[in-house]
Design a protein around this motif. Structure first.
Motif, PDB file in Angstrom:
ATOM      1  N   LYS A  37     -16.251  10.863  25.578  1.00 40.30           N
ATOM      2  CA  LYS A  37     -15.778  11.998  24.486  1.00 40.30           C
ATOM      3  C   LYS A  37     -14.657  10.960  23.904  1.00 40.30           C
ATOM      4  N   ASP A  38     -13.549  10.922  24.818  1.00 37.30           N
ATOM      5  CA  ASP A  38     -12.201  10.395  24.424  1.00 37.30           C
ATOM      6  C   ASP A  38     -12.630   8.794  23.618  1.00 37.30           C
ATOM      7  N   ALA A  39     -12.895   7.742  24.311  1.00 39.32           N
ATOM      8  CA  ALA A  39     -13.123   6.863  23.323  1.00 39.32           C
ATOM      9  C   ALA A  39     -14.128   6.956  21.658  1.00 39.32           C
ATOM     10  N   LEU A  40     -15.161   8.135  21.727  1.00 34.65           N
ATOM     11  CA  LEU A  40     -15.539   8.179  19.892  1.00 34.65           C
ATOM     12  C   LEU A  40     -14.250   8.821  19.804  1.00 34.65           C
ATOM     13  N   ARG A  41     -13.996   9.737  20.122  1.00 35.37           N
ATOM     14  CA  ARG A  41     -12.925  10.951  18.967  1.00 35.37           C
ATOM     15  C   ARG A  41     -11.977   9.739  19.277  1.00 35.37           C
ATOM     16  N   LEU A  42     -11.054   8.544  19.585  1.00 42.44           N
ATOM     17  CA  LEU A  42     -10.145   7.722  19.313  1.00 42.44           C
ATOM     18  C   LEU A  42     -10.617   6.833  18.359  1.00 42.44           C
ATOM     19  N   LEU A  43     -12.089   6.078  18.577  1.00 43.68           N
ATOM     20  CA  LEU A  43     -12.623   5.575  17.135  1.00 43.68           C
ATOM     21  C   LEU A  43     -12.356   5.879  16.281  1.00 43.68           C
ATOM     22  N   GLU A  44     -12.907   7.341  15.820  1.00 45.29           N
ATOM     23  CA  GLU A  44     -12.878   8.594  14.979  1.00 45.29           C
ATOM     24  C   GLU A  44     -11.238   8.639  14.032  1.00 45.29           C
ATOM     25  N   LEU A  45      -9.937   8.352  15.036  1.00 43.82           N
ATOM     26  CA  LEU A  45      -8.293   7.987  14.309  1.00 43.82           C
ATOM     27  C   LEU A  45      -8.478   6.989  13.612  1.00 43.82           C
ATOM     28  N   GLU A  46      -9.083   5.692  14.322  1.00 42.02           N
ATOM     29  CA  GLU A  46      -8.117   4.483  13.876  1.00 42.02           C
ATOM     30  C   GLU A  46      -9.263   3.117  15.283  1.00 42.02           C
ATOM     31  N   ARG A  47      -9.717   2.346  13.670  1.00 45.48           N
ATOM     32  CA  ARG A  47     -10.971   0.990  14.642  1.00 45.48           C
ATOM     33  C   ARG A  47      -9.683  -0.163  14.765  1.00 45.48           C
ATOM     34  N   PRO A  48     -10.084  -0.410  16.443  1.00 45.47           N
ATOM     35  CA  PRO A  48      -9.379  -1.178  16.951  1.00 45.47           C
ATOM     36  C   PRO A  48     -10.016  -2.875  16.843  1.00 45.47           C
ATOM     37  N   ALA A  49      -9.099  -4.281  16.386  1.00 42.47           N
ATOM     38  CA  ALA A  49      -9.648  -5.018  16.016  1.00 42.47           C
ATOM     39  C   ALA A  49     -10.385  -5.626  17.994  1.00 42.47           C
ATOM     40  N   VAL A  50     -10.502  -5.248  18.990  1.00 39.84           N
ATOM     41  CA  VAL A  50     -11.356  -5.522  19.923  1.00 39.84           C
ATOM     42  C   VAL A  50     -11.318  -3.986  20.960  1.00 39.84           C
ATOM     43  N   ALA A  51     -11.680  -4.260  21.977  1.00 36.58           N
ATOM     44  CA  ALA A  51     -11.700  -3.251  22.688  1.00 36.58           C
ATOM     45  C   ALA A  51     -12.641  -3.119  23.978  1.00 36.58           C
ATOM     46  N   LEU A  52     -11.416  -2.965  25.264  1.00 35.40           N
ATOM     47  CA  LEU A  52     -12.243  -3.526  26.875  1.00 35.40           C
ATOM     48  C   LEU A  52     -12.453  -2.016  27.507  1.00 35.40           C
ATOM     49  N   LEU A  53     -13.378  -2.664  27.849  1.00 39.62           N
ATOM     50  CA  LEU A  53     -14.459  -1.374  28.411  1.00 39.62           C
ATOM     51  C   LEU A  53     -14.895  -1.579  29.941  1.00 39.62           C
ATOM     52  N   ASP A  54     -14.880  -0.327  30.813  1.00 36.70           N
ATOM     53  CA  ASP A  54     -15.050  -0.209  31.343  1.00 36.70           C
ATOM     54  C   ASP A  54     -16.423   0.108  31.953  1.00 36.70           C
ATOM     55  N   VAL A  55     -17.873   0.161  32.825  1.00 35.05           N
ATOM     56  CA  VAL A  55     -18.978   0.436  32.273  1.00 35.05           C
ATOM     57  C   VAL A  55     -18.868   0.748  32.892  1.00 35.05           C
ATOM     58  N   ASN A  56     -18.197   2.136  34.169  1.00 36.58           N
ATOM     59  CA  ASN A  56     -18.836   3.394  34.950  1.00 36.58           C
ATOM     60  C   ASN A  56     -17.389   3.770  35.291  1.00 36.58           C
ATOM     61  N   LEU A  57     -17.820   5.243  33.804  1.00 41.55           N
ATOM     62  CA  LEU A  57     -16.791   6.257  33.946  1.00 41.55           C
ATOM     63  C   LEU A  57     -16.765   7.503  34.990  1.00 41.55           C
ATOM     64  N   GLY A  58     -16.847   7.205  35.868  1.00 39.69           N
ATOM     65  CA  GLY A  58     -16.463   8.695  36.438  1.00 39.69           C
ATOM     66  C   GLY A  58     -18.466   8.816  36.972  1.00 39.69           C
ATOM     67  N   THR A  59     -18.332   9.718  35.862  1.00 38.23           N
ATOM     68  CA  THR A  59     -19.828  10.105  36.180  1.00 38.23           C
ATOM     69  C   THR A  59     -20.986   9.719  35.235  1.00 38.23           C
ATOM     70  N   GLU A  60     -20.326   8.888  34.185  1.00 37.31           N
ATOM     71  CA  GLU A  60     -21.272   8.616  32.589  1.00 37.31           C
ATOM     72  C   GLU A  60     -21.585   7.131  32.917  1.00 37.31           C
ATOM     73  N   MET A  61     -22.041   5.872  32.265  1.00 40.33           N
ATOM     74  CA  MET A  61     -21.956   5.092  31.317  1.00 40.33           C
ATOM     75  C   MET A  61     -21.396   5.230  30.274  1.00 40.33           C
ATOM     76  N   VAL A  62     -20.215   3.735  30.296  1.00 38.82           N
ATOM     77  CA  VAL A  62     -19.742   3.134  28.600  1.00 38.82           C
ATOM     78  C   VAL A  62     -20.510   3.645  27.833  1.00 38.82           C
ATOM     79  N   THR A  63     -22.007   3.164  28.281  1.00 41.74           N
ATOM     80  CA  THR A  63     -22.738   2.479  26.716  1.00 41.74           C
ATOM     81  C   THR A  63     -22.590   3.298  25.509  1.00 41.74           C
ATOM     82  N   PRO A  64     -22.781   4.511  25.499  1.00 45.77           N
ATOM     83  CA  PRO A  64     -22.346   5.316  23.883  1.00 45.77           C
ATOM     84  C   PRO A  64     -21.564   4.720  22.778  1.00 45.77           C
TER      85      PRO A  64
END
Length: 119
Positions: A37-64
């Motif tokens: 949820k936080d990542a998607l909200r940040l993407l609405e505010l600004e598009r980065p040149a690149v992103a670094l993702l952890d796969v497992n975010l506690g109780t959810e996967m980073v897939t979305p």
């Protein structure tokens, strides 16, 4: 192109360490996101040149987040201890570079700088 990065990592100390590492190398961190949820909200505010993702975010996967980045044309890398992250986060992660966790700093920046140059 300005070197900007979105960091999606649920472990606070790791996220803060990564942020410092990026800033020390002249990158601008567009945001730290501990959840999808936080990542998607940040993407609405600004598009980065690149992103670094952890796969497992506690109780959810980073897939979305990976799907949103792909649809926006933003390249991304994974920082995961999983040898085959696609088994956990789906096929969208199959061909994505994985810098590992923990990661070697020079390897991390080599991968991300290569991704930025490809855009």
């Amino acid at each position: 192109m300005e070197k900007t990065v979105l960091i999606v990592e649920d472990e606070f100390m790791i996220a803060m360490s990564l942020e410092t590492m990026f800033e020390d190398r002249g990158w601008r961190v567009t945001g730290l996101a501990p959840s999808v949820k936080d990542a998607l909200r940040l993407l609405e505010l600004e598009r980065p040149a690149v992103a670094l993702l952890d796969v497992n975010l506690g109780t959810e996967m980073v897939t979305p987040v990976a799907e949103a980045l792909k649809s926006l044309g933003v390249p991304f890398a994974l920082a995961s201890a999983y040898d085959r992250p696609e088994l956990f986060g789906g096929a969208i992660l199959a061909s994505v570079p994985n810098v590992g966790k923990p990661t070697n700093e020079s390897h991390l920046f080599n991968v991300l700088e290569q991704l930025v140059r490809q855009t």
